[in-house]
Write a protein that holds these residues in place. Structure first.
Motif, PDB file in Angstrom:
ATOM      1  N   PRO A 162       0.810  -1.225   0.000  1.00  0.00           N
ATOM      2  CA  PRO A 162       0.000   0.000   0.000  1.00  0.00           C
ATOM      3  C   PRO A 162       0.842   1.273   0.000  1.00  0.00           C
ATOM      4  O   PRO A 162       0.477   2.281  -0.637  1.00  0.00           O
ATOM      5  N   GLN A 163       1.980   1.246   0.685  1.00  0.00           N
ATOM      6  CA  GLN A 163       2.853   2.428   0.691  1.00  0.00           C
ATOM      7  C   GLN A 163       3.451   2.670  -0.690  1.00  0.00           C
ATOM      8  O   GLN A 163       3.598   3.815  -1.122  1.00  0.00           O
ATOM      9  N   ILE A 164       3.800   1.575  -1.387  1.00  0.00           N
ATOM     10  CA  ILE A 164       4.358   1.710  -2.728  1.00  0.00           C
ATOM     11  C   ILE A 164       3.306   2.274  -3.682  1.00  0.00           C
ATOM     12  O   ILE A 164       3.604   3.135  -4.526  1.00  0.00           O
ATOM     13  N   LEU A 165       2.068   1.814  -3.552  1.00  0.00           N
ATOM     14  CA  LEU A 165       1.009   2.212  -4.475  1.00  0.00           C
ATOM     15  C   LEU A 165       0.399   3.572  -4.148  1.00  0.00           C
ATOM     16  O   LEU A 165      -0.363   4.112  -4.956  1.00  0.00           O
ATOM     17  N   LYS A 166       0.733   4.119  -3.006  1.00  0.00           N
ATOM     18  CA  LYS A 166       0.170   5.401  -2.624  1.00  0.00           C
ATOM     19  C   LYS A 166       0.548   6.475  -3.649  1.00  0.00           C
ATOM     20  O   LYS A 166       1.714   6.680  -3.960  1.00  0.00           O
ATOM     21  N   GLY A 167      -0.449   7.125  -4.177  1.00  0.00           N
ATOM     22  CA  GLY A 167      -0.202   8.182  -5.161  1.00  0.00           C
ATOM     23  C   GLY A 167       0.030   7.666  -6.567  1.00  0.00           C
ATOM     24  O   GLY A 167       0.399   8.443  -7.457  1.00  0.00           O
ATOM     25  N   ASP A 168      -0.191   6.354  -6.803  1.00  0.00           N
ATOM     26  CA  ASP A 168       0.010   5.784  -8.139  1.00  0.00           C
ATOM     27  C   ASP A 168      -1.209   6.119  -9.006  1.00  0.00           C
ATOM     28  O   ASP A 168      -2.219   5.431  -8.975  1.00  0.00           O
TER      29      ASP A 168
END
Length: 271
Positions: A131-137
């Motif tokens: 979820p942290q990686i995908l935040k703002g994707d």
């Protein structure tokens, strides 16, 4: 007469050489590729890629998650048990969330693994979660493509959105076939005992690894893929102008990359 015979001999030699080169168009390899699929998929997703790799001489293993979803640690246990029987190390490829599985296997069985290949996959820096990686994707439509079933504690891909999410660059027949195979995943993947899924650690840091990024990915956007590559640099990064599933849309191109990775691993190891 001698000159004429010599000329004929050279012509036959040239034609035989051409024929030999054509029949050996692909470098044969004794390497074993273990292909780890991502969420909602199973071993069927490698149906186009596997024969292309086998044609090049690779042994290809395509394990599946147990029915019921990603049992990360039991899945790693079952592959690990197989790895311990191997005399020669293998190359692990993880697609999407399968990247977390190959990182776990690297931590457990480093001596059994020749290299890691992350195909549009989670290569998690320490302390980071998906979820942290995908935040703002802004490129990813994953969250809006999921149907949450709280009663049964599973999530499914909305089949009306699945083509755009996973198979946008596949032909309609392939996409339709693949969408029919998709299965539900548990909302919270089970663990074994007191284990919990860990972020990538030093094992994947020291192991030889490669990344294959997908520019038009609507599940894991290219910005997210490169966000992980920055703190976790790979030996080489390959780029495909494809969606999330190049094993279905561009299997020939993907097979060529995997053959090149195998060659790179073997050349450097033999030096």
């Amino acid at each position: 007469m001698i000159h004429r015979l010599t000329g004929c001999f050279l012509l036959v030699l040239f034609l035989c050489t051409c024929s030999f080169n054509e029949s050996n168009k692909y470098r044969k390899s004794a390497d074993t590729y273990v292909l780890i699929h991502g969420g909602f998929h199973s071993a069927w997703c490698w149906n186009k890629l596997k024969p292309l790799l086998e044609k090049r001489g690779f042994h290809v293993v395509t394990p599946s998650y147990r029915v019921g979803g990603k049992e990360f640690f039991s899945y790693a246990d079952s592959i690990g048990a197989w790895l311990t029987t191997r005399q020669q190390p293998v190359i692990l490829l993880g697609h999407s969330s399968g990247g977390m599985v190959i990182s776990e296997l690297a931590k457990r069985y480093p001596d059994k693994i020749k290299g890691l290949v992350y195909l549009s996959a989670f290569l998690l820096p320490e302390g980071m979660s998906p979820p942290q990686i995908l935040k703002g994707d802004s490129q990813s439509i994953m969250q809006s493509s999921l149907i949450i079933d709280e009663q049964n504690q599973v999530m499914r891909v909305d089949k009306n959105k699945a083509k755009r999410l996973f198979y946008e660059d596949c032909d309609d027949a392939t996409a339709h076939w693949a969408i029919k195979q998709l299965r539900a995943e548990p909302l919270v993947p089970h663990s074994v005992g007191d284990q919990t899924l860990q972020e990538d650690t030093s094992a994947a840091t020291f192991m030889r690894r490669f990344y294959i990024e997908t520019l038009d990915d609507r599940a894991l956007g290219i910005a997210s893929q490169r966000k992980m590559q920055a703190p976790m640099p790979c030996e080489k990064v390959y780029t495909l102008k494809s969606g999330h599933s190049p094993f279905l849309s561009q299997p020939d191109s993907l097979a060529a990359i995997l053959a090149e990775i195998s060659l790179a691993l073997n050349i450097k190891q033999n030096k």
